[in-house]
Design a protein around this motif. Structure first.
Motif, PDB file in Angstrom:
ATOM      1  N   THR A 208       3.339  -7.625   1.338  1.00  0.00           N
ATOM      2  CA  THR A 208       3.570  -7.511   0.038  1.00  0.00           C
ATOM      3  C   THR A 208       5.149  -7.290   1.200  1.00  0.00           C
ATOM      4  N   LEU A 209       6.615  -8.239  -0.085  1.00  0.00           N
ATOM      5  CA  LEU A 209       7.531  -7.768   0.590  1.00  0.00           C
ATOM      6  C   LEU A 209       8.317  -7.557  -1.198  1.00  0.00           C
ATOM      7  N   ASP A 210       8.461  -7.992  -2.309  1.00  0.00           N
ATOM      8  CA  ASP A 210       8.581  -8.229  -3.134  1.00  0.00           C
ATOM      9  C   ASP A 210       8.378  -7.304  -3.915  1.00  0.00           C
ATOM     10  N   ASN A 211       7.727  -5.681  -3.646  1.00  0.00           N
ATOM     11  CA  ASN A 211       6.370  -4.449  -4.610  1.00  0.00           C
ATOM     12  C   ASN A 211       6.584  -3.559  -3.693  1.00  0.00           C
ATOM     13  N   THR A 212       6.153  -2.025  -4.564  1.00  0.00           N
ATOM     14  CA  THR A 212       5.815  -1.191  -4.197  1.00  0.00           C
ATOM     15  C   THR A 212       4.594  -1.402  -3.204  1.00  0.00           C
ATOM     16  N   LEU A 213       4.322  -0.338  -2.277  1.00  0.00           N
ATOM     17  CA  LEU A 213       3.071  -0.350  -1.612  1.00  0.00           C
ATOM     18  C   LEU A 213       2.850   0.982  -2.036  1.00  0.00           C
ATOM     19  N   TYR A 214       0.969   0.606  -2.030  1.00  0.00           N
ATOM     20  CA  TYR A 214       0.393   2.042  -2.300  1.00  0.00           C
ATOM     21  C   TYR A 214      -0.518   2.658  -2.111  1.00  0.00           C
ATOM     22  N   SER A 215      -0.926   3.693  -1.217  1.00  0.00           N
ATOM     23  CA  SER A 215      -2.207   3.571  -0.457  1.00  0.00           C
ATOM     24  C   SER A 215      -2.619   5.317  -1.243  1.00  0.00           C
ATOM     25  N   LYS A 216      -3.772   5.688  -0.918  1.00  0.00           N
ATOM     26  CA  LYS A 216      -4.654   7.140  -1.332  1.00  0.00           C
ATOM     27  C   LYS A 216      -5.744   7.164  -0.788  1.00  0.00           C
ATOM     28  N   LYS A 217      -6.054   8.305  -0.033  1.00  0.00           N
ATOM     29  CA  LYS A 217      -7.488   8.685   0.071  1.00  0.00           C
ATOM     30  C   LYS A 217      -8.358   9.320  -0.189  1.00  0.00           C
ATOM     31  N   VAL A 218      -9.411   8.126   0.010  1.00  0.00           N
ATOM     32  CA  VAL A 218     -10.604   7.575  -0.661  1.00  0.00           C
ATOM     33  C   VAL A 218     -11.920   8.826   0.010  1.00  0.00           C
ATOM     34  N   VAL A 219     -12.617   8.619  -1.305  1.00  0.00           N
ATOM     35  CA  VAL A 219     -13.882   9.224  -0.532  1.00  0.00           C
ATOM     36  C   VAL A 219     -15.214   8.115  -2.182  1.00  0.00           C
ATOM     37  N   ILE A 220     -15.525   7.098  -1.029  1.00  0.00           N
ATOM     38  CA  ILE A 220     -16.440   6.126  -1.655  1.00  0.00           C
ATOM     39  C   ILE A 220     -18.264   6.740  -1.510  1.00  0.00           C
ATOM     40  N   ASP A 221     -18.512   6.713  -0.130  1.00  0.00           N
ATOM     41  CA  ASP A 221     -19.975   7.237   0.425  1.00  0.00           C
ATOM     42  C   ASP A 221     -19.841   8.635   0.856  1.00  0.00           C
TER      43      ASP A 221
END
Length: 259
Positions: free
Chosen positions: A49-62
């Motif tokens: 990803t170069l031309d857009n914002t990058l998001y990350s978040k902590k998650v709980v799946i299992d």
């Protein structure tokens, strides 16, 4: 001794059954951190990803079988590894494990693979890395009989290391009720896709296309990944990311670029 730190990622998305199984298996071997795409990213190759914002978040799946730390990422598999290494992990992981992919990444498929590109991204950083794939494209793919093999391959890689400049591309045959025979070190089979586009028209009258094709195996060798898979073995291909065709350098040096 402290447990190895294992970064787990994939290209099918953080909720994919193959990834959830891989997390469970890696929990038995070390301390696991997951950084995976928040949506499917199959066929993305080594896109970043170069031309857009990058998001990350902590998650709980299992809560029962998940990793203590899991992060979803809006980017590609390569983005996930980059972000994990630079921002989310407290130290360099001992190994990066990608998969288990729903679908084959054997032969020429490796070129398009987001699963393997995540492994390659780690390899570029000097970190041992393995991509795991099952030759079953279904979301409810049957992973019966491969768990011990996956763990053993990772254990062996942690013990012995992986030759620098390479990552391992591991594929498993689709489960057909017959136990896995074992694993073989292989070369990548020569093959390509005979592709075509299925042209259609939407209800609104707009033309659109679906990419289709047939896998064309050009290689009858018995030392290839396709041969191993067709005969009930897991294939392990050491894959390099130096794309130089070293054998061609001497020929090209005979060319006259002055004329």
């Amino acid at each position: 001794m402290s447990k190895p730190l294992i970064l787990v990622t994939n290209d099918d998305g953080i909720t994919a059954p193959g990834l959830r199984l891989l997390i469970q298996l890696m929990n038995e071997l070390g301390d696991v951190v997951v950084v995976a795409p928040d949506s499917p990213q199959s066929g993305m190759g080594h896109a970043i990803t170069l031309d857009n914002t990058l998001y990350s978040k902590k998650v709980v799946i299992d809560r029962e079988h998940g990793a203590p730390k899991e992060y979803s990422c809006s980017g590609t598999p390569a983005d996930c590894v980059k972000l994990g290494l630079q921002e989310l992990l407290q130290r360099k992981p001992d190994i990066v494990v990608s998969g288990i992919n729903h679908g084959s990444n054997a032969s020429i498929n490796v070129i398009y693979s987001g699963t393997m590109s995540a492994a390659v991204e780690a390899g570029i950083e000097g970190i041992p890395a393995i991509g795991f794939s099952l030759c079953d494209y279904g979301w409810n793919a049957d992973f019966t009989g491969i768990s011990e093999s996956v763990k053993q391959i990772v254990r062996t890689a942690l013990k012995n290391g992986i030759p620098r400049g390479t990552v391992l591309n591991v594929n498993y045959p689709k489960y057909d009720g017959v136990p896995l025979k074992g694993a073989k070190i292989c070369r990548q089979a020569k093959a390509n896709w005979k592709e075509k586009f299925d042209k259609r028209t939407s209800p609104m009258g707009k033309e659109y296309y679906w990419l289709t094709g047939e896998f064309d195996l050009l290689d009858k060798g018995e030392d290839t990944d396709i041969h191993a898979l067709n005969n009930g073995y897991a294939s392990i291909v050491p894959t390099q990311f130096d794309l130089t065709a070293h054998y061609a350098i001497s020929t090209l040096n005979t060319w006259n670029f002055e004329d």
